[in-house]
Design a protein around this motif. Structure first.
Motif, PDB file in Angstrom:
ATOM      1  N   ARG A   1       0.838  -1.197   0.000  1.00 49.16           N
ATOM      2  CA  ARG A   1       0.000   0.000   0.000  1.00 49.16           C
ATOM      3  C   ARG A   1       0.870   1.243   0.000  1.00 49.16           C
ATOM      4  O   ARG A   1       1.891   1.306   0.682  1.00 49.16           O
ATOM      5  CB  ARG A   1      -0.893   0.005   1.242  1.00 49.16           C
ATOM      6  N   GLY A   2       0.465   2.241  -0.778  1.00 44.63           N
ATOM      7  CA  GLY A   2       1.117   3.541  -0.750  1.00 44.63           C
ATOM      8  C   GLY A   2       1.870   3.858  -2.024  1.00 44.63           C
ATOM      9  O   GLY A   2       2.232   2.968  -2.794  1.00 44.63           O
ATOM     10  N   TRP A   3       2.105   5.131  -2.253  1.00 43.85           N
ATOM     11  CA  TRP A   3       2.945   5.557  -3.384  1.00 43.85           C
ATOM     12  C   TRP A   3       3.953   6.609  -2.939  1.00 43.85           C
ATOM     13  O   TRP A   3       5.089   6.585  -3.375  1.00 43.85           O
ATOM     14  CB  TRP A   3       2.098   6.052  -4.553  1.00 43.85           C
ATOM     15  N   VAL A   4       3.598   7.510  -2.026  1.00 45.58           N
ATOM     16  CA  VAL A   4       4.589   8.410  -1.445  1.00 45.58           C
ATOM     17  C   VAL A   4       5.503   7.596  -0.532  1.00 45.58           C
ATOM     18  O   VAL A   4       6.721   7.707  -0.574  1.00 45.58           O
ATOM     19  CB  VAL A   4       3.903   9.554  -0.676  1.00 45.58           C
ATOM     20  N   PHE A   5       4.900   6.758   0.298  1.00 50.00           N
ATOM     21  CA  PHE A   5       5.616   5.749   1.082  1.00 50.00           C
ATOM     22  C   PHE A   5       4.910   4.429   0.812  1.00 50.00           C
ATOM     23  O   PHE A   5       3.691   4.358   0.884  1.00 50.00           O
ATOM     24  CB  PHE A   5       5.579   6.070   2.578  1.00 50.00           C
ATOM     25  N   ARG A   6       5.658   3.367   0.515  1.00 49.09           N
ATOM     26  CA  ARG A   6       5.026   2.115   0.110  1.00 49.09           C
ATOM     27  C   ARG A   6       5.647   0.936   0.841  1.00 49.09           C
ATOM     28  O   ARG A   6       6.875   0.825   0.947  1.00 49.09           O
ATOM     29  CB  ARG A   6       5.162   1.907  -1.400  1.00 49.09           C
ATOM     30  N   GLY A   7       4.772   0.064   1.360  1.00 49.71           N
ATOM     31  CA  GLY A   7       5.257  -1.126   2.031  1.00 49.71           C
ATOM     32  C   GLY A   7       4.152  -2.138   2.213  1.00 49.71           C
ATOM     33  O   GLY A   7       2.966  -1.865   1.955  1.00 49.71           O
ATOM     34  N   ALA A   8       4.526  -3.331   2.662  1.00 47.49           N
ATOM     35  CA  ALA A   8       3.569  -4.402   2.908  1.00 47.49           C
ATOM     36  C   ALA A   8       2.800  -4.122   4.195  1.00 47.49           C
ATOM     37  O   ALA A   8       3.376  -3.693   5.190  1.00 47.49           O
ATOM     38  CB  ALA A   8       4.286  -5.742   3.011  1.00 47.49           C
ATOM     39  N   THR A   9       1.494  -4.389   4.158  1.00 49.92           N
ATOM     40  CA  THR A   9       0.683  -4.173   5.357  1.00 49.92           C
ATOM     41  C   THR A   9       0.806  -5.322   6.338  1.00 49.92           C
ATOM     42  O   THR A   9       0.585  -5.146   7.536  1.00 49.92           O
ATOM     43  CB  THR A   9      -0.789  -3.975   4.968  1.00 49.92           C
ATOM     44  N   ALA A  10       1.127  -6.511   5.855  1.00 47.75           N
ATOM     45  CA  ALA A  10       1.343  -7.690   6.711  1.00 47.75           C
ATOM     46  C   ALA A  10       2.174  -8.685   5.906  1.00 47.75           C
ATOM     47  O   ALA A  10       2.179  -8.653   4.675  1.00 47.75           O
ATOM     48  CB  ALA A  10       0.017  -8.315   7.138  1.00 47.75           C
ATOM     49  N   LEU A  11       2.869  -9.594   6.614  1.00 48.15           N
ATOM     50  CA  LEU A  11       3.721 -10.561   5.931  1.00 48.15           C
ATOM     51  C   LEU A  11       3.797 -11.870   6.735  1.00 48.15           C
ATOM     52  O   LEU A  11       4.774 -12.094   7.459  1.00 48.15           O
ATOM     53  CB  LEU A  11       5.118  -9.983   5.716  1.00 48.15           C
ATOM     54  N   PRO A  12       2.784 -12.731   6.632  1.00 46.93           N
ATOM     55  CA  PRO A  12       2.845 -14.022   7.326  1.00 46.93           C
ATOM     56  C   PRO A  12       3.939 -14.890   6.730  1.00 46.93           C
ATOM     57  O   PRO A  12       4.021 -15.066   5.509  1.00 46.93           O
ATOM     58  CB  PRO A  12       1.461 -14.627   7.071  1.00 46.93           C
ATOM     59  N   VAL A  13       4.789 -15.451   7.588  1.00 47.28           N
ATOM     60  CA  VAL A  13       5.935 -16.229   7.122  1.00 47.28           C
ATOM     61  C   VAL A  13       5.947 -17.617   7.788  1.00 47.28           C
ATOM     62  O   VAL A  13       5.370 -17.845   8.844  1.00 47.28           O
ATOM     63  CB  VAL A  13       7.272 -15.526   7.413  1.00 47.28           C
ATOM     64  N   THR A  14       6.616 -18.537   7.109  1.00 41.45           N
ATOM     65  CA  THR A  14       6.866 -19.866   7.659  1.00 41.45           C
ATOM     66  C   THR A  14       8.353 -20.184   7.513  1.00 41.45           C
ATOM     67  O   THR A  14       9.092 -19.464   6.801  1.00 41.45           O
ATOM     68  CB  THR A  14       6.041 -20.937   6.922  1.00 41.45           C
ATOM     69  N   TRP A  15       8.788 -21.237   8.178  1.00 44.36           N
ATOM     70  CA  TRP A  15      10.182 -21.656   8.096  1.00 44.36           C
ATOM     71  C   TRP A  15      10.256 -23.149   8.380  1.00 44.36           C
ATOM     72  O   TRP A  15       9.251 -23.775   8.774  1.00 44.36           O
ATOM     73  CB  TRP A  15      11.054 -20.872   9.069  1.00 44.36           C
ATOM     74  N   ASP A  16      11.403 -23.721   8.179  1.00 47.80           N
ATOM     75  CA  ASP A  16      11.566 -25.153   8.400  1.00 47.80           C
ATOM     76  C   ASP A  16      11.524 -25.455   9.899  1.00 47.80           C
ATOM     77  O   ASP A  16      12.038 -24.693  10.726  1.00 47.80           O
ATOM     78  CB  ASP A  16      12.909 -25.631   7.838  1.00 47.80           C
ATOM     79  N   GLY A  17      10.920 -26.588  10.239  1.00 45.29           N
ATOM     80  CA  GLY A  17      10.873 -26.990  11.635  1.00 45.29           C
ATOM     81  C   GLY A  17       9.678 -26.388  12.335  1.00 45.29           C
ATOM     82  O   GLY A  17       8.688 -26.002  11.713  1.00 45.29           O
TER      83      GLY A  17
END
Length: 397
Positions: free
Chosen positions: A380-396
């Motif tokens: 979201r954004g164009w003057v400032f832009r970034g992800a609003t959320a980022l669910p992640v997984t990993w091994d184990g």
């Protein structure tokens, strides 16, 4: 300027579309009218790499001293150094620079950054698979680092997040929303109170913080406060956005992640390509001091020209396949930190806390780290832009 023409009017540009995804709009502007007047925001947008690069080198024509009545940033936080030209800009920049130089990063901040990374990675691990890397790591990590560099020792990362996000909304409030101005005024009072607590204490001569450096340089208190607000607005959001964008990109482009994990490319490379690919600051304004020809069209004296670096960094005249995240590209120069005298004062801090510390630590702590569904990630954004959320997984587990 005998052959120059008036700038095309791009009345088709939609602010809502820019907020959702600015890149199709940028591509059309570069193709049809690299310099265009957009009536919805009463600005001339400069969208190609060469023109943005050159404009930033010409502060005599493209002045950072924007008129206060036309500047949401100034209304939101006062007039910081980014809205000044040399020599005053240089005076203020030099005042804070001892806290931001590579030697200060190595001597004072790197150890704090590593400690903060470990603290917030533990929170991610405790949250388990599907943890939101934005909420649980990128934002609090950037906020705690920013508090340290500024010299705050009693500001919680949730307050820093609220301050930064509110100031950014104020600085981007081109639609003049009164509710945003009310929120911004409250936050400025809270920041001023935090600054006052710092100023009320005696300073150790070895104190490495930005506030200490500005006090030693003799900056007036109103100028100091404006630059603290500026640093809060950008010094938290931009690093947190780049961290999230880098992890997203290394998940969406697994072949590029393999290059990094195999040692063929570095996390520093990933940082630089992320800053180009998802520029955390998309544009900034300049005031023209005379009629000036840019890309064959005239921008009149006294106009607000927006240097759209988010578009410049996707210009196919400068970068091969610019809409692809590619660590092997030959051209690595980008404008994510600006150019010329106003290049970001905190760029060395950002490079260290992300490319040298955060990204290597995350992939070491969480083998197989990946975003659950990169295609579903909302930016979201164009003057400032970034992800609003980022669910992640990993091994184990």
């Amino acid at each position: 300027m005998p052959d120059a023409i008036e700038a095309p009017v791009a009345d088709w540009v939609s602010v809502d579309e820019l907020l959702a995804d600015p890149y199709p709009t940028y591509a059309r502007l570069r193709r049809e009218s690299p310099v265009a007047y957009v009536p919805q925001i009463d600005r001339y947008l400069i969208t190609t790499f060469r023109e943005c690069f050159d404009a930033e080198l010409d502060q005599a024509t493209f002045s950072a001293f924007e008129r206060a009545e036309r500047s949401p940033m100034i209304r939101a936080m006062g007039r910081p150094m980014l809205r000044k030209d040399d020599p005053q800009h240089k005076v203020e920049r030099n005042a804070m620079s001892p806290a931001l130089r590579p030697v200060a990063v190595k001597k004072h901040w790197a150890g704090i950054f590593r400690s903060n990374a470990a603290k917030h990675m533990a929170v991610v691990r405790n949250a388990g698979q599907g943890a939101d890397l934005v909420k649980l790591f990128a934002v609090p990590y950037a906020a705690d680092n920013l508090s340290a560099v500024l010299g705050f020792d009693d500001v919680d990362h949730t307050d820093m997040k609220n301050w930064s996000h509110t100031l950014i909304r104020g600085g981007a409030n081109v639609t003049d929303d009164p509710a945003v101005w009310a929120e911004t005024a409250i936050v400025c009072e809270e920041i001023d109170a935090a600054v006052e607590r710092v100023l009320s204490k005696p300073f150790d001569s070895d104190n490495p913080s930005m506030i200490s450096a500005m006090v030693r340089a003799g900056l007036p208190e109103d100028i100091l406060r404006a630059n603290v607000r500026l640093t809060i607005s950008g010094g938290m959001n931009e690093p947190s956005h780049v961290i999230a964008s880098a992890v997203w990109a290394l998940s969406a482009y697994p072949d590029q992640r393999d290059l990094v994990l195999s040692g063929k490319r570095s996390f520093k490379d990933a940082f630089e390509e992320t800053a180009r690919f998802h520029s955390p600051i998309g544009m900034y304004p300049r005031r023209t001091t005379r009629d000036v020809e840019v890309a064959g069209v005239v921008i009149p004296e006294g106009a607000t020209a927006s240097i759209v670096v988010g578009s410049a960094n996707r210009d196919d005249a400068q970068f091969d396949h610019p809409d692809v995240f590619d660590l092997n590209r030959e051209s690595v120069s980008h404008l994510a930190f600006g150019n010329g005298t106003h290049i970001c004062a905190g760029n060395w801090v950002a490079r260290a806390m992300i490319g040298e510390i955060a990204l290597p630590a995350l992939y070491d702590e969480f083998p197989g780290l990946t975003v659950e569904d990169p295609r579903a990630t909302n930016f979201r954004g164009w003057v400032f832009r970034g992800a609003t959320a980022l669910p992640v997984t990993w091994d184990g587990h």
